[in-house]
Design an enzyme around this catalytic site. Sequence first.
Site, PDB file in Angstrom:
ATOM      1  N   GLY A 105       0.835  -1.209   0.000  1.00 37.36           N
ATOM      2  CA  GLY A 105       0.000   0.000   0.000  1.00 37.36           C
ATOM      3  C   GLY A 105       0.864   1.251   0.000  1.00 37.36           C
ATOM      4  N   ASP A 141       0.338  -7.770  -5.707  1.00 35.57           N
ATOM      5  CA  ASP A 141      -1.021  -7.966  -5.231  1.00 35.57           C
ATOM      6  C   ASP A 141      -0.925  -8.959  -4.075  1.00 35.57           C
ATOM      7  OD1 ASP A 141      -3.609  -8.656  -4.735  1.00 35.57           O
ATOM      8  OD2 ASP A 141      -4.167  -8.981  -6.839  1.00 35.57           O
ATOM      9  N   TYR A 156     -14.935  -2.365   8.067  1.00 32.86           N
ATOM     10  CA  TYR A 156     -13.520  -2.034   8.272  1.00 32.86           C
ATOM     11  C   TYR A 156     -13.093  -2.416   9.696  1.00 32.86           C
ATOM     12  CZ  TYR A 156      -9.442   1.131   8.643  1.00 32.86           C
ATOM     13  OH  TYR A 156      -8.197   1.679   8.839  1.00 32.86           O
ATOM     14  N   LYS A 203     -10.347  -5.197  11.078  1.00 33.82           N
ATOM     15  CA  LYS A 203      -9.184  -4.775  11.862  1.00 33.82           C
ATOM     16  C   LYS A 203      -9.085  -5.546  13.179  1.00 33.82           C
ATOM     17  CE  LYS A 203      -7.081  -2.033   9.103  1.00 33.82           C
ATOM     18  NZ  LYS A 203      -5.782  -2.459   8.554  1.00 33.82           N
ATOM     19  N   ILE A 245      -5.513  10.343  10.265  1.00 32.17           N
ATOM     20  CA  ILE A 245      -4.180  10.876   9.979  1.00 32.17           C
ATOM     21  C   ILE A 245      -4.305  12.067   9.019  1.00 32.17           C
ATOM     22  CG2 ILE A 245      -1.872  10.352   9.075  1.00 32.17           C
ATOM     23  CD1 ILE A 245      -2.540   8.705  11.577  1.00 32.17           C
TER      24      ILE A 245
HETATM   25  N1  SER Z   1      -8.870   7.037   8.899  1.00 33.41           N
HETATM   26  C1  SER Z   1      -9.556   5.786   9.008  1.00 33.41           C
HETATM   27  C2  SER Z   1     -10.914   5.870   8.454  1.00 33.41           C
HETATM   28  O1  SER Z   1     -11.508   6.922   8.575  1.00 33.41           O
HETATM   29  C3  SER Z   1      -9.621   5.361  10.442  1.00 33.41           C
HETATM   30  O2  SER Z   1      -8.660   4.413  10.663  1.00 33.41           O
HETATM   31  O3  SER Z   1     -11.411   4.933   7.937  1.00 33.41           O
END
Ligand code: SER
Length: 318
Positions: free
Chosen positions: A9, A53, A143, A147, A173
């Site tokens: 990534g 990949d 998501y 995780k 971030i």
């Molecule tokens: N920045 C990410 C998101 O918003 C959070 O880990 O999906």
Amino acid sequence: MTKRILVTGSYGQIGTELVVELRERYGGDNVVATGRKKAPEILEEDGPYRRLDVLDTTQLHTMIVDEDIDIIIHNASVLSATGEKNPQLAYRTNVEGGYNILEAARILKLDQVQIPSSIAAFGPSTPKENTPNDVIMRPTSMYGVTKVFIELLGEYYAKRFGVDFRSLRYPGIISSETLPGGGTTDYAVEIFYEALKNKKYTCFLEKDAMLPMMYMPDCLKCTIDLMEADEDTLEHRSFNITAMSFTPQDVADEIKKHIPGFEITYEPDYRQEIAESWPKSIDDSAARDEWGWEPEYDLAAMTEDMLQKLSKRLGAEY
Ligand code: SER
């Protein structure tokens, strides 16, 4: 002896800047940037970029052997908003991709694997303020589910097979180099671009949606500090990590100190519900105690630096 590091990534928001930083520290040739797309120029300047990949295990294993890789930082992931639009894609990329990396680490005896987690690994039943490191985790986004799974699988691989797995639960971030893609916290980057370009921004979260955040220099620092930490000092393998918490209104007010005419309006969409299921603030004392984590940037320092860097890149005065 210098370790050889492979980053997946690598053209993503974190990957792009992480590869540059790792190459500065460990030498360009020792950091293999990988991804499924054509690399942006910055990744081909000072070291190798390879197409990879992670769902193709033959290609993955061959590359690890041919490039003599010791450490993988597995950043390839589908984030929260894209994950809600395409849960099947998030499952394949995050779960099967992460599993392939852990299996490669086991079979090829890698020194270390770092796979990011997220504040999304928490859910509505998690305490929202100062969320502890070890607490109930029942995420409601695809998501988040992927995780939590990867955290648990990584910890299982560490216990069962001795794989040195490490993970940071990144908050949102903020960065000036590469745009984030498909996340719920993306507004906190978009707002700076729009403030400089148009002096106004329509936010897809409510004005009081408080979330944990971090500026990119701190993100690079914690990623590399955790990578370099002595395994014997680690009691955990998955760590809460944060630098600040703010709402859209807070960041808008901070931008207004530099761009007085800036205006924000709010049109919350499906991402508001995702944000509401996440912590507002994070207790990262385990990271502080076990490997000396300390952030540098607060909201004011980050805003000043973001506006300076971005205005130069965009050629937009303020
Ligand atoms: N920045 C990410 C998101 O918003 C959070 O880990 O999906």
